[in-house]
Enzyme design. Sequence first.
Site, PDB file in Angstrom:
ATOM      1  N   SER A   1      -8.140  -4.909   4.709  1.00 29.83           N
ATOM      2  CA  SER A   1      -8.669  -4.572   3.382  1.00 29.83           C
ATOM      3  C   SER A   1      -9.157  -5.776   2.573  1.00 29.83           C
ATOM      4  O   SER A   1      -8.797  -5.934   1.417  1.00 29.83           O
ATOM      5  CB  SER A   1      -7.613  -3.793   2.586  1.00 29.83           C
ATOM      6  OG  SER A   1      -7.336  -2.564   3.213  1.00 29.83           O
TER       7      SER A   1
ATOM      8  N   ASN B   1     -10.397  -2.610  -6.412  1.00 30.31           N
ATOM      9  CA  ASN B   1      -9.588  -1.726  -7.253  1.00 30.31           C
ATOM     10  C   ASN B   1     -10.194  -1.488  -8.634  1.00 30.31           C
ATOM     11  O   ASN B   1      -9.844  -0.518  -9.314  1.00 30.31           O
ATOM     12  CB  ASN B   1      -8.173  -2.285  -7.419  1.00 30.31           C
ATOM     13  CG  ASN B   1      -7.332  -2.183  -6.168  1.00 30.31           C
ATOM     14  OD1 ASN B   1      -6.382  -2.936  -5.980  1.00 30.31           O
ATOM     15  ND2 ASN B   1      -7.665  -1.259  -5.279  1.00 30.31           N
TER      16      ASN B   1
ATOM     17  N   ASP C   1       0.824  -1.205   0.000  1.00 33.51           N
ATOM     18  CA  ASP C   1       0.000   0.000   0.000  1.00 33.51           C
ATOM     19  C   ASP C   1       0.864   1.263   0.000  1.00 33.51           C
ATOM     20  O   ASP C   1       1.960   1.274   0.566  1.00 33.51           O
ATOM     21  CB  ASP C   1      -0.895  -0.010   1.246  1.00 33.51           C
ATOM     22  CG  ASP C   1      -2.042   0.972   1.146  1.00 33.51           C
ATOM     23  OD1 ASP C   1      -2.347   1.434   0.021  1.00 33.51           O
ATOM     24  OD2 ASP C   1      -2.638   1.281   2.188  1.00 33.51           O
ATOM     25  N   GLY C   2       0.351   2.308  -0.631  1.00 32.49           N
ATOM     26  CA  GLY C   2       1.010   3.611  -0.580  1.00 32.49           C
ATOM     27  C   GLY C   2       1.604   4.094  -1.884  1.00 32.49           C
ATOM     28  O   GLY C   2       2.253   5.152  -1.915  1.00 32.49           O
TER      29      GLY C   2
ATOM     30  N   TRP D   1       2.892   7.917  -2.516  1.00 34.21           N
ATOM     31  CA  TRP D   1       4.314   8.082  -2.833  1.00 34.21           C
ATOM     32  C   TRP D   1       4.473   8.963  -4.072  1.00 34.21           C
ATOM     33  O   TRP D   1       5.302   9.865  -4.111  1.00 34.21           O
ATOM     34  CB  TRP D   1       4.933   6.706  -3.070  1.00 34.21           C
ATOM     35  CG  TRP D   1       6.423   6.684  -3.261  1.00 34.21           C
ATOM     36  CD1 TRP D   1       7.371   6.505  -2.279  1.00 34.21           C
ATOM     37  CD2 TRP D   1       7.139   6.821  -4.494  1.00 34.21           C
ATOM     38  NE1 TRP D   1       8.631   6.521  -2.835  1.00 34.21           N
ATOM     39  CE2 TRP D   1       8.524   6.711  -4.188  1.00 34.21           C
ATOM     40  CE3 TRP D   1       6.760   7.004  -5.813  1.00 34.21           C
ATOM     41  CZ2 TRP D   1       9.509   6.799  -5.163  1.00 34.21           C
ATOM     42  CZ3 TRP D   1       7.740   7.100  -6.798  1.00 34.21           C
ATOM     43  CH2 TRP D   1       9.104   6.994  -6.465  1.00 34.21           C
TER      44      TRP D   1
ATOM     45  N   SER E   1      -6.998  -5.748  -5.944  1.00 34.07           N
ATOM     46  CA  SER E   1      -8.194  -6.263  -5.283  1.00 34.07           C
ATOM     47  C   SER E   1      -9.417  -6.105  -6.177  1.00 34.07           C
ATOM     48  O   SER E   1      -9.411  -5.333  -7.149  1.00 34.07           O
ATOM     49  CB  SER E   1      -8.431  -5.513  -3.960  1.00 34.07           C
ATOM     50  OG  SER E   1      -8.876  -4.189  -4.222  1.00 34.07           O
ATOM     51  N   THR E   2     -10.479  -6.808  -5.848  1.00 36.58           N
ATOM     52  CA  THR E   2     -11.715  -6.643  -6.609  1.00 36.58           C
ATOM     53  C   THR E   2     -12.226  -5.208  -6.481  1.00 36.58           C
ATOM     54  O   THR E   2     -12.822  -4.670  -7.420  1.00 36.58           O
ATOM     55  CB  THR E   2     -12.801  -7.618  -6.115  1.00 36.58           C
ATOM     56  OG1 THR E   2     -12.952  -7.484  -4.694  1.00 36.58           O
ATOM     57  CG2 THR E   2     -12.417  -9.052  -6.430  1.00 36.58           C
TER      58      THR E   2
END
Length: 247
Positions: A197, A69, A21-22, A26, A66-67
């Site tokens: 998540s 996303n 994550d991130g 970033w 992920s779904t």
Amino acid sequence: MNFREQVDLDNLPRHIAVIMDGNGRWAKKRGGLRIFGHQNAITAVRETVEAAAEMGVEYLTLYAFSTENWSRPATEVSALMQLLVSTIRKETATLNKNNIRLQTIGDTDSLPKACQKELLEAIEITKDNSRMTLVLALSYSGRWDIAQAMQRIAVEVGHGTIAPADINEATVAQYLSTAGIPDPELLIRTSGEQRISNFLLWQLAYTELFITDLLWPDFRKEHLYEAICAFQRRERRFGKTSEQLTK
């Protein structure tokens, strides 16, 4: 501090899962688009895979998409899919050279055909490798995984091959997308978010969590060593008392 020297190689987690994550934050901190963060995350993936394999970790699962996303802006999803294709194409030879097998979990039928093609080819090329298994969670969610397992079990019940009274935890585990893979002992999440998540909801029942404020593109080998050292300092009781463990 040199965490690598502190790692007990005789007490490694067999399976490490990572919520990467991130990337977007970033990129934003550097004035770039979110895809800029995703592109720079490849180095973090490469270092994590290399470090895990070098130490002797058996399974490494990366939450790549992920779904949920799919609901991101179409331009970002499209760029991510293109990046996925190009990265798999570039890295397959390296995985094979390092005796690493590639697997996927998730609703991969929902991925673009080009992605499915690259994944199937990479899985086929690396299928006989035995040093470590790298699992990419793509179009994956824990709730989807449990739901699809229930559907498959229901079909077996309908066929009379499974009796409802015989369904237990082991039965469910056999129908999850991770069947044959041990549950993660360590989950690493970057970016400081303190949630899982919708990732491996069934499998994380007794997993140790390591959360770092570091954004994923900055994650390197020493950070994996740090997470493993933290894991090795913990007492894993699985519902028992400390006194029971010492008997």
